[in-house]
Scaffold this active site. Structure first.
Site, PDB file in Angstrom:
ATOM      1  N   GLN A  57      -7.622 -21.818  24.837  1.00 62.66           N
ATOM      2  CA  GLN A  57      -8.627 -21.914  25.895  1.00 62.66           C
ATOM      3  C   GLN A  57      -8.631 -20.660  26.765  1.00 62.66           C
ATOM      4  O   GLN A  57      -9.459 -20.517  27.641  1.00 62.66           O
ATOM      5  CB  GLN A  57      -8.335 -23.129  26.780  1.00 62.66           C
ATOM      6  N   ARG A 100      -7.434 -32.340  31.321  1.00 61.82           N
ATOM      7  CA  ARG A 100      -8.767 -32.511  31.933  1.00 61.82           C
ATOM      8  C   ARG A 100      -8.625 -32.654  33.443  1.00 61.82           C
ATOM      9  O   ARG A 100      -9.105 -33.607  34.050  1.00 61.82           O
ATOM     10  CB  ARG A 100      -9.469 -33.731  31.335  1.00 61.82           C
ATOM     11  N   CYS A 101      -7.967 -31.673  34.024  1.00 56.81           N
ATOM     12  CA  CYS A 101      -7.493 -31.853  35.381  1.00 56.81           C
ATOM     13  C   CYS A 101      -7.199 -30.500  35.993  1.00 56.81           C
ATOM     14  O   CYS A 101      -6.713 -29.601  35.347  1.00 56.81           O
ATOM     15  CB  CYS A 101      -6.217 -32.688  35.292  1.00 56.81           C
ATOM     16  N   GLU A 145     -14.070 -32.550  35.166  1.00 54.75           N
ATOM     17  CA  GLU A 145     -12.905 -33.419  35.219  1.00 54.75           C
ATOM     18  C   GLU A 145     -13.009 -34.543  36.237  1.00 54.75           C
ATOM     19  O   GLU A 145     -12.124 -35.383  36.315  1.00 54.75           O
ATOM     20  CB  GLU A 145     -11.681 -32.562  35.545  1.00 54.75           C
TER      21      GLU A 145
END
Lengths: 793, 291
Positions: free
Chosen positions: A221, A368-369, A738
């Protein structure tokens, strides 16, 4: 006449995702799709034990298998000073174990062979002799006196503590607690979970001796961070390293860290001078790569009897596994945990945080945070509901009393963040209206008379998305800005590159919409490219909902630079001075004669064919954007449930989401993000966790045991929106990727807790599996801590 | 997936398949739907030397009811064939209730009924239904065919009585004299999960009186549990609420679950009790409505 922005696919257009065209046709190009001439295949041998000393490793049988080209062990890595690598949190992590193994699934050896079957056979042929050590599977064991030392490789490490950290004002908090009418306490555990992208991690390293160039296709990522890391770890010159992150099959934070498999494939390629492919299997991904969460909380709220929160006190013990490899801003040891309670007006707050090593895989990735924000908001909203119940105040009213008012912005939170915008009460009202709050409360009372258990749960929160600003946010010292480079071709078509890296967010679609909004070039005329460090400008990658807040802002800013140059060209073409030129979407015109104008495409053509004297030819630029602050989206999630008293099974009746993420670039994509996030929230609340038995065996090493919800279980979601533009973002957007994952779990858990609260039960820790709910209902006791693996022994 | 090396055979007749199994001498496995075998090979828990793929043998994909009411399910009949079957819905309420709850749609499209019974997973749904129905398996080997009651067929977890060169070619559910009623309920954490607990009930009624009853329990023992006492307690009388409660308690007593990550033993017994009572109550109300 100005262009119709929706028609050209600009801001606010629910434009279809351009990347889906290839994805749904099976034409995506993932790392495993890349085939290079002469490519070899690598397979990793993992430890079956959670904690054990390695007595010997015999690789002779593996070498004897025809087609095996290389067998690597920790000893061979150590000879090249590569047995250990630095993590993104200033710790070290074993690439291949040398002294001992510290979690089940740790990398012990790897085999490189002509095909993956042979590589796997090779791994099976390796004989490792282990001397088992006592495994430590939770922070309580890790902190107990006399606990075995997990990190005996570190010189000054005398216990299993990773860090002891605090933030806030202890004195002011203590004082507020001393004067409180009531103190509401709650102990919670946010269980360990796995981001579990459908595509596992993998890499193809291709070292070319003739050019000294190392090309690595990698599931990452953050390709530029990887390039920097490889330059530093492998001591290769940075300009000779090219990281290509092709299509990614999901990331969710799992593809931010540097994994041993990447390093091994690179070393193998250098040694063999052949491309070496490593594709992790699903079990390898689930047991060894970055987990999320696994934090225990002791929380307290100091309350005035009218419902006002006077202070908050939190202590967290977080389980980081064997190596502290969290990817997070270096200044904050437990991420942005202290963003808890940011939406409430609270005078004082204090947080102490302790991180510990255990014999589990490295944890703490931002699943996801935005760096532990998920835990923070879950803790916050569970504490808020418990406090409302403790005071006997309606949970909606309790929130209304404490939410920051619209006219209080900018608002400095008790932990020191600066929130800048929002309409919190409005969002709450819309949510209450949509769920039919008052009617539901009546319905609930009626149902109770017939022995049915209904419950309603609310979660309201604002979270800090879009790290960073460079003063406070960095990873390994690299400041968290981002970048965009835009080239407008002669015919008015364009290519945009950014330092972000989409892994499902839809950047190829939305970035083009920002350019369309700024320049009036139709979105279909703009191609977006990311993920190749040789072509993309330097950026910190995509995670923590930072793409739109940071890279997205850079896209707007670079478009504005292009527009500024195009204006000069337009003045030249219109034969007026620049001051007399006005802009409307897609077109410059003469202020005094609006019908006299040139399009942005005319300017692009002139930039290559008819440029004014003294102006550089061409129409391209690059922007590096350092945001002045985080963005603060707000969300209100409300769920209603019915609990079956005989089995503990709970069904979701309705879910309402009200999201304020500022200006929406592509409403359809935003809604998709919210639905995906709510699905993960429901999963966390209801079923999803990775547990360990007392030997440190991971129970959840496959999708039969690690439960991802399917369309069958997932409830429907009703979405609503409020738009409060971000005051500092160039297009007024805030992060959204998120929000629902972060704020959603508490809505579900609060709803179930509301349904069972007549029993006196104040807490059931996630996941609320039916057996845990049933046990709470029948024993009338809280169910706390990690769901243990129950055994009859 | 990277399983160990194996030989693949694709016979065209049952006899040819039996010959290959004989040659395999215990190291060959039959591939029908493969929904359990393939994952085990992927994990290298199973490393057969030979796979005998029976999918190319004609005339094994059927299910039918004979004139006398005997129901037949061929070795290649997929779960989804049964799920969509009007014949099944009409004649076999217990199986019809089970079909949509087996695994998930993807597994149901590929997996076979007979294969699932042969796999003898204590968490398999069909075995419970077959035990409740006194179902049978027809096996063919080098010496011909034999018929085995499912309650004798399964000998333990993942174990059955088949010889290494025998093939289960069909399942049979015997005909009934009364009116069939039945149901299947299962608690799973998520679709496709193995059962935390499952209950299959098959009843035959004459008037309002139960003349035959069978109850099979999924996931609450080292193999499928045949709750004979519970079933027997229902025979000879109408489905009163006392009878239902008694049967539910007896079924819970028959369950021998282990505590694990799906729940405690006590919880699983509670689920069995609840499900038996719910199925019987539902049958009672359906029956009343029909009358």
């Amino acid at each position: 006449m100005s262009l119709d922005e929706i028609k050209i696919g600009g801001m606010g257009a629910s434009r279809r995702r351009v990347e889906d065209n290839r994805f749904i046709r099976g034409k995506g190009n993932y790392v495993d799709d890349v085939v290079l001439p002469g490519m070899l295949h690598m397979e990793i041998l993992r430890s079956p034990l959670a904690h054990a000393r390695i007595k010997s490793i015999d690789v002779s049988a593996a070498w004897a298998i025809p087609g095996v080209r290389l067998v690597l062990t920790g000893e061979m890595m150590a000879a090249r000073n590569l047995a250990w690598m630095p993590t993104l949190s200033y710790d070290t992590q074993a690439v291949l174990a040398t002294d001992k193994v510290r979690f089940q699934g740790q990398e012990v050896a790897c085999v490189i062979a002509d095909d993956p079957y042979i590589a796997k056979d090779g791994c099976e042929a390796i004989v490792v002799e282990y001397e088992p050590l006592k495994p430590i599977v939770n922070p309580m064991q890790a902190l107990a006196p006399g606990a075995p030392l997990i990190r005996d490789d570190k010189e000054n490490q005398k216990d299993n503590v990773v860090f002891d950290w605090q933030v806030g004002d202890k004195a002011a908090t203590d004082k507020a607690f001393a004067s409180a009418d009531k103190v509401s306490k709650l102990e919670l555990h946010y269980p360990r979970s796995h981001p579990s992208p459908i595509e596992t991690c993998g890499s193809i390293a291709d070292f070319d001796r003739s050019t000294s160039k190392l090309t690595v296709y990698m599931t990452t990522q953050a390709p530029h961070i990887i390039r920097a890391a490889v330059a530093l770890v492998a001591e290769l010159p940075e300009h000779m390293i090219r990281i290509i992150s092709p299509d990614l099959g999901g990331g969710f934070g799992n593809k931010v860290p540097v994994y041993p498999g990447y390093v091994m494939s690179i070393l193998a390629s250098i040694l063999l001078e052949k491309p070496v492919k490593w594709i992790e299997d699903k079990t390898g991904n689930l047991i060894s790569t970055g987990f999320g969460r696994d934090v225990y909380l002791k929380g307290e709220l100091a309350l005035r009897k009218d419902g006002k929160i006077l202070a908050v006190r939190m202590h967290t013990d977080s389980d980081h596994g064997a190596f502290f490899s969290d990817a997070q801003p270096s200044k904050f040891k437990i991420g942005l945990m202290h963003s808890a309670f940011a939406c409430y007006d609270i005078p004082a707050a204090h947080l102490t945080a302790r991180g510990v090593y255990t014999n589990k895989a490295p944890g703490g990735v931002a699943y996801r945070c935005s760096f532990r924000v998920t835990e923070a908001m879950f803790f916050q909203e569970r504490m808020v509901q418990a406090a409302a119940d403790d005071l006997g105040i309606d949970q909606a009213e309790f929130r209304r009393v404490n939410l920051v008012h619209d006219d209080d912005f900018p608002h400095r939170t008790a932990f020191g963040f600066l929130t800048d915008s929002g309409q919190y009460a409005k969002c709450l009202d819309i949510g209450l209206e949509a769920i039919g709050y008052k009617d539901f409360l009546k319905q609930k009372e009626e149902a109770k008379k017939r022995g049915r258990l209904l419950g309603i749960g609310i979660s309201t929160m604002t979270e800090p998305l879009g790290a960073g600003n460079s003063r406070e946010y960095d990873i390994l010292g690299i400041k968290m800005f981002d970048s965009a480079e835009l080239r407008v071709h002669m015919t008015g078509k364009a290519i945009l590159r950014t330092g972000a890296k989409s892994q499902g967010q839809g950047h190829e679609t939305t970035w083009a919409q920002i350019v369309a909004h700024e320049l009036g070039i139709p979105a279909d005329d703009i191609v977006v490219e990311e993920g190749d460090t040789d072509t993309a400008p330097f950026g910190m990658g995509t995670y923590a909902s930072r793409s739109t807040p940071v890279a997205g802002a850079a896209v707007a800013m670079v478009s504005r630079k292009i527009r500024a140059k195009a204006r000069k060209i337009a003045a030249h073409l219109l034969e007026v001075s620049e001051e007399d030129v006005e802009w409307e979407l897609g077109r410059f015109y003469v202020r005094s004669a609006p019908t006299r104008g040139v399009t942005i495409q005319d300017c692009a053509f002139a930039a290559y064919t008819n440029m004014p004297d003294g102006l550089e030819p061409g129409l391209e630029n690059v922007s590096y954007y350092d945001p002045p602050n985080l963005t603060w989206p707000f969300a209100c999630y409300i769920a209603t449930v019915e609990v079956d008293p005989q089995t503990g099974v709970w069904d979701v009746l309705k879910v309402v989401a009200v999201d304020d993420c500022g200006v929406r670039i592509n409403p359809m994509i935003v809604e998709g993000q919210i639905m995906g996030g709510l699905t993960e929230a429901y999963a966390m609340a209801s079923m999803q966790f990775i547990t360990f038995d007392s030997e440190g065996n991971c129970v959840g090493s496959n999708y039969m045991d690690y439960l991802l919800p399917t369309a069958w279980e997932t409830p429907g979601f009703e979405l609503h929106e409020v738009v409060t533009p971000c005051p500092h973002h160039p297009i007024g957007a805030k992060g959204i990727g998120e929000c629902a994952t972060v704020g959603g779990p508490a809505a579900f858990v609060n709803a179930v807790m509301d349904a069972v609260k007549d029993t006196g039960v104040r807490n059931i820790d996630m996941p609320l599996l039916p057996d845990r709910v049933y046990e709470a209902l029948t024993t009338k006791k809280d169910i706390s801590g990690f769901p243990p693996v129950k055994t009859d022994a | 997936m990277y399983p160990s090396r194996f030989n693949y055979e694709s016979p065209k007749t049952i006899e040819e398949a039996i010959a290959l199994l004989t040659k395999g001498n215990g190291e060959a496995k039959i591939l029908a739907g493969g929904m359990s075998l393939i994952p085990m090979m992927k994990l290298r828990f199973a490393s057969p030397e030979m796979l005998v793929d029976i999918n190319n043998i004609p005339n094994l994909n059927y299910h039918r009811v004979d004139a006398d009411g005997t129901f037949h399910i061929g070795a290649l009949c997929r779960h989804s064939d049964l799920e969509k079957s009007s014949i099944l819905a009409q004649h076999q309420p217990t199986l019809a209730a089970t079909a949509p709850l087996v695994a998930d749609p993807i597994v149901r499209n590929r997996g076979t009924f007979v294969g699932s019974v042969c796999h003898a997973d204590p968490q398999g749904d069909w075995a419970s239904a077959m035990i409740a129905l006194d179902g049978m398996i027809v096996a063919q080997g080098p010496k011909g065919r034999r018929t085995i009651a499912v309650r004798d067929f399964v000998t333990g977890p993942f174990q059955n009585v088949l010889a290494s060169n025998e093939i289960a070619i069909e399942a049979i559910i015997p005909a009934t004299t009364g009116t069939r009623f039945g149901g299947y309920l299962k608690l799973e954490r998520r679709i496709g999960d193995f059962a935390t607990a499952g209950v299959a009930v098959a009843l035959e009624l004459s008037g309002s009186s139960v003349i035959r009853a069978g109850i099979g329990l999924t996931g609450v023992g080292s193999s499928t549990v045949n709750a004979t006492d519970a079933a027997q307690s229902l025979v000879g009388s109408p489905l009163t609420s006392e009878a239902i409660e008694r049967a539910a308690d007896l079924a819970a007593q028959a369950a021998q679950p282990r505590s694990d990550h799906r729940g405690s033993a006590a919880y699983k017994k509670q689920v069995v009790r609840t499900f038996v009572a719910r199925i019987l109550t539902e049958i009672n109300s359906t029956k009343t409505k029909a009358a």
